[in-house]
Design a protein around this motif. Structure first.
Motif, mmCIF file in Angstrom:
data_model
loop_
_atom_site.group_PDB
_atom_site.id
_atom_site.type_symbol
_atom_site.label_atom_id
_atom_site.label_comp_id
_atom_site.label_asym_id
_atom_site.label_seq_id
_atom_site.Cartn_x
_atom_site.Cartn_y
_atom_site.Cartn_z
ATOM 1 N N TYR A 61 0.672 -1.198 -0.028
ATOM 2 C CA TYR A 61 -0.095 -0.083 0.020
ATOM 3 C C TYR A 61 0.879 1.377 -0.039
ATOM 4 O O TYR A 61 0.602 2.277 -0.769
ATOM 5 N N GLY A 62 1.979 1.145 0.802
ATOM 6 C CA GLY A 62 2.764 2.486 0.668
ATOM 7 C C GLY A 62 3.600 2.607 -0.610
ATOM 8 O O GLY A 62 3.849 3.596 -0.957
ATOM 9 N N ILE A 63 3.893 1.410 -1.259
ATOM 10 C CA ILE A 63 4.375 1.526 -2.660
ATOM 11 C C ILE A 63 3.224 2.387 -3.822
ATOM 12 O O ILE A 63 3.755 3.044 -4.641
ATOM 13 N N THR A 64 2.138 1.865 -3.582
ATOM 14 C CA THR A 64 1.106 2.118 -4.074
ATOM 15 C C THR A 64 0.825 3.807 -4.235
ATOM 16 O O THR A 64 0.555 4.537 -5.067
ATOM 17 N N PHE A 100 9.263 18.119 -4.070
ATOM 18 C CA PHE A 100 8.110 17.066 -3.905
ATOM 19 C C PHE A 100 8.210 15.991 -2.884
ATOM 20 O O PHE A 100 7.327 15.264 -2.472
ATOM 21 N N VAL A 101 9.420 15.811 -2.074
ATOM 22 C CA VAL A 101 9.567 14.727 -1.100
ATOM 23 C C VAL A 101 8.486 15.078 0.052
ATOM 24 O O VAL A 101 7.966 13.954 0.634
ATOM 25 N N PRO A 102 7.930 16.027 0.515
ATOM 26 C CA PRO A 102 6.889 16.017 1.541
ATOM 27 C C PRO A 102 5.598 15.392 1.056
ATOM 28 O O PRO A 102 4.960 14.514 1.776
ATOM 29 N N ILE A 103 5.408 15.814 -0.180
ATOM 30 C CA ILE A 103 4.224 15.049 -0.900
ATOM 31 C C ILE A 103 4.213 13.709 -0.992
ATOM 32 O O ILE A 103 3.240 12.787 -0.951
ATOM 33 N N THR A 108 2.624 8.501 0.841
ATOM 34 C CA THR A 108 2.959 6.879 1.025
ATOM 35 C C THR A 108 2.318 6.586 2.337
ATOM 36 O O THR A 108 1.653 5.576 2.546
ATOM 37 N N VAL A 109 2.554 7.428 3.456
ATOM 38 C CA VAL A 109 2.079 7.121 4.845
ATOM 39 C C VAL A 109 0.358 7.194 4.721
ATOM 40 O O VAL A 109 -0.318 6.380 5.327
ATOM 41 N N PHE A 110 -0.294 7.973 4.057
ATOM 42 C CA PHE A 110 -1.673 8.347 3.896
ATOM 43 C C PHE A 110 -2.203 6.792 3.432
ATOM 44 O O PHE A 110 -3.191 6.445 3.889
ATOM 45 N N PHE A 111 -1.811 6.353 2.070
ATOM 46 C CA PHE A 111 -2.245 5.295 1.455
ATOM 47 C C PHE A 111 -1.781 3.987 2.268
ATOM 48 O O PHE A 111 -3.039 3.125 2.734
#
Length: 175
Positions: A61-64, A100-103, A108-111
């Motif tokens: 899920y994180g990779i997604t 873009f690193v914060p995004i 990643t964490v959100f998904f």
């Protein structure tokens, strides 16, 4: 639906419960379920439960989420609406990636977090308005309950559970 008998053995201490589970498994009896008021370290291993694969799904899920974040930043900031920020336009994703690193991190964490919650509830069969499967309300406070199916061996199981420190033993029909 045919009802079957189970033994409910109550314990008041997690260490005694853990030793009891090991003793019951050593006698090759199947433990249907153990109800506890809090997680007991080592109980899953003592019961012989397979390790969870939730960590693998969390990684996927994180990779997604990371892939969606890469696509989103590339599409929005590079292809759809490129912007001249600070007088330094750069129209490649790699050159702008540090911004873009914060995004990337947040999506990643959100998904991973949100999809893990959904997966956990589906895997545990916990959904809104589901009735509790807890056979005794004391297991949410200070008692531990071991549920063992009975196959014409009530006397043997009762003796074994008494020797392991059970404070109460009940034979009930499980519907």
């Amino acid at each position: 639906m045919e009802s079957s008998k189970v033994i409910h053995a109550f314990y008041t201490d997690d260490e005694i419960l853990l030793d009891a589970v090991k003793a019951v498994k050593a006698k090759h009896h199947h433990i249907e379920e153990v109800f506890c008021p809090f997680p007991v370290h080592g109980l899953d291993k003592a019961m012989g439960l397979a390790p969870t694969r939730l960590a693998i799904t969390s990684f996927l899920y994180g990779i997604t989420g990371l892939a969606v974040a890469i696509w989103l930043t590339k599409y929005i900031m590079i292809e759809d609406w490129p912007q001249d920020i600070g007088g330094k336009p750069n129209f490649t994703w790699w050159a702008n990636m540090p911004a873009f690193v914060p995004i990337l991190f947040e999506l990643t964490v959100f998904f991973a977090a949100h999809l893990m919650v959904i997966t956990f509830y589906m895997r545990s069969r916990l959904w809104p308005f589901k009735e509790a499967e807890n056979p005794d309300p004391r297991t949410t406070d200070d008692h531990f309950l071991m549920e063992i199916p009975v196959h014409n061996n009530e006397v043997e199981l009762t003796k074994l559970l008494t020797n392991t420190g059970a404070v109460e033993i009940n034979i009930v029909d499980k519907h």
